[in-house]
Design a protein around this motif. Structure first.
Motif, PDB file in Angstrom:
ATOM      1  N   MET A   1     -64.537  -6.054 -13.012  1.00 21.11           N
ATOM      2  CA  MET A   1     -65.655  -4.052 -12.589  1.00 21.11           C
ATOM      3  C   MET A   1     -64.950  -3.181 -12.252  1.00 21.11           C
ATOM      4  O   MET A   1     -64.560  -3.703 -11.006  1.00 21.11           O
ATOM      5  N   ASN A   2     -65.211  -1.996 -13.243  1.00 19.73           N
ATOM      6  CA  ASN A   2     -64.398  -0.795 -12.368  1.00 19.73           C
ATOM      7  C   ASN A   2     -65.878   0.243 -12.191  1.00 19.73           C
ATOM      8  O   ASN A   2     -66.781   0.384 -12.380  1.00 19.73           O
ATOM      9  N   ALA A   3     -65.274   0.548 -10.646  1.00 21.42           N
ATOM     10  CA  ALA A   3     -66.065   1.661 -10.170  1.00 21.42           C
ATOM     11  C   ALA A   3     -67.401   2.289 -11.059  1.00 21.42           C
ATOM     12  O   ALA A   3     -68.616   2.333 -11.011  1.00 21.42           O
ATOM     13  N   LEU A   4     -66.542   3.407 -12.317  1.00 22.11           N
ATOM     14  CA  LEU A   4     -67.188   4.255 -13.748  1.00 22.11           C
ATOM     15  C   LEU A   4     -68.340   3.179 -14.096  1.00 22.11           C
ATOM     16  O   LEU A   4     -68.848   3.372 -14.308  1.00 22.11           O
ATOM     17  N   SER A   5     -67.598   1.725 -14.456  1.00 21.13           N
ATOM     18  CA  SER A   5     -69.191   1.308 -15.724  1.00 21.13           C
ATOM     19  C   SER A   5     -70.022   0.636 -14.662  1.00 21.13           C
ATOM     20  O   SER A   5     -70.823   0.223 -15.237  1.00 21.13           O
ATOM     21  N   SER A   6     -70.271   0.828 -13.451  1.00 22.89           N
ATOM     22  CA  SER A   6     -70.920   0.048 -12.467  1.00 22.89           C
ATOM     23  C   SER A   6     -72.324   1.778 -12.940  1.00 22.89           C
ATOM     24  O   SER A   6     -73.096   1.651 -11.872  1.00 22.89           O
ATOM     25  N   LEU A   7     -72.023   2.781 -12.607  1.00 22.75           N
ATOM     26  CA  LEU A   7     -72.326   3.805 -12.826  1.00 22.75           C
ATOM     27  C   LEU A   7     -73.404   3.709 -13.859  1.00 22.75           C
ATOM     28  O   LEU A   7     -73.112   4.121 -14.649  1.00 22.75           O
ATOM     29  N   PRO A   8     -74.439   3.568 -13.226  1.00 21.46           N
ATOM     30  CA  PRO A   8     -75.803   4.302 -14.423  1.00 21.46           C
ATOM     31  C   PRO A   8     -76.307   5.084 -15.533  1.00 21.46           C
ATOM     32  O   PRO A   8     -76.166   4.414 -16.309  1.00 21.46           O
ATOM     33  N   ALA A   9     -75.559   6.219 -15.370  1.00 16.10           N
ATOM     34  CA  ALA A   9     -75.548   6.971 -16.342  1.00 16.10           C
ATOM     35  C   ALA A   9     -74.455   6.808 -17.494  1.00 16.10           C
ATOM     36  O   ALA A   9     -74.307   7.454 -18.210  1.00 16.10           O
ATOM     37  N   LEU A  10     -72.974   5.802 -17.292  1.00 15.72           N
ATOM     38  CA  LEU A  10     -72.199   5.859 -18.030  1.00 15.72           C
ATOM     39  C   LEU A  10     -72.699   6.064 -19.459  1.00 15.72           C
ATOM     40  O   LEU A  10     -71.681   6.821 -20.053  1.00 15.72           O
TER      41      LEU A  10
END
Length: 149
Positions: A1-10
């Motif tokens: 999993m990349n760091a961006l996919s862990s952002l709740p607002a993505l």
């Protein structure tokens, strides 16, 4: 999993990018289509493709001009919002805050485009101002998160 996919607002951000991008594509294509239907071109060399066309730089038929103005307005506002929405997303804002802000902005901008093309007042102005308020709230969240929170 990349760091961006862990952002709740993505997910809300990505959906908003898609909707606002489709709005820009739709307005651009409607401008070109109505220009073609009116046998108008914006560049002299384009007459070679349509011998009966007239060269119209800024004027032309009202329908094309209205689509063009709606497109320009969207082009002025969409990048600014998407930039600030990205900053808010990268700051880790919640999925709920993002969904409320991003989806309401996208809906208001779509409404604004429709009202612009269809000459519907006062809803064109109302949708523009409300989208501007959402933009100001996004900036407020960024400022708060950066300097206070």
């Amino acid at each position: 999993m990349n760091a961006l996919s862990s952002l709740p607002a993505l997910p809300a951000y990505a959906a908003t990018v898609i909707v606002l991008g489709l709005n820009l594509i739709g307005l651009a294509n409607a401008t070109a289509l109505t220009r073609g239907q009116a046998s108008e071109v914006v560049n002299p060399e384009d007459v070679a493709l349509n011998k009966k066309a007239s060269v119209v730089f800024e004027g032309g038929n009202d329908r094309t001009a209205r689509y063009r103005r709606a497109h320009r307005n969207a082009l002025e506002n969409t990048p600014w919002f998407m930039t600030t929405a990205l900053v808010l997303t990268l700051m880790g804002t919640s999925a709920t805050v993002a969904a409320v802000l991003f989806y309401s902005y996208a809906a208001l901008r779509i409404l604004h485009s429709i009202c612009y093309v269809k000459s519907i007042q006062p809803f064109r102005t109302i949708s523009f101002v409300l989208a501007l308020v959402v933009q100001a709230v996004v900036l407020g969240f960024i400022g708060y998160g950066t300097f206070v929170g």
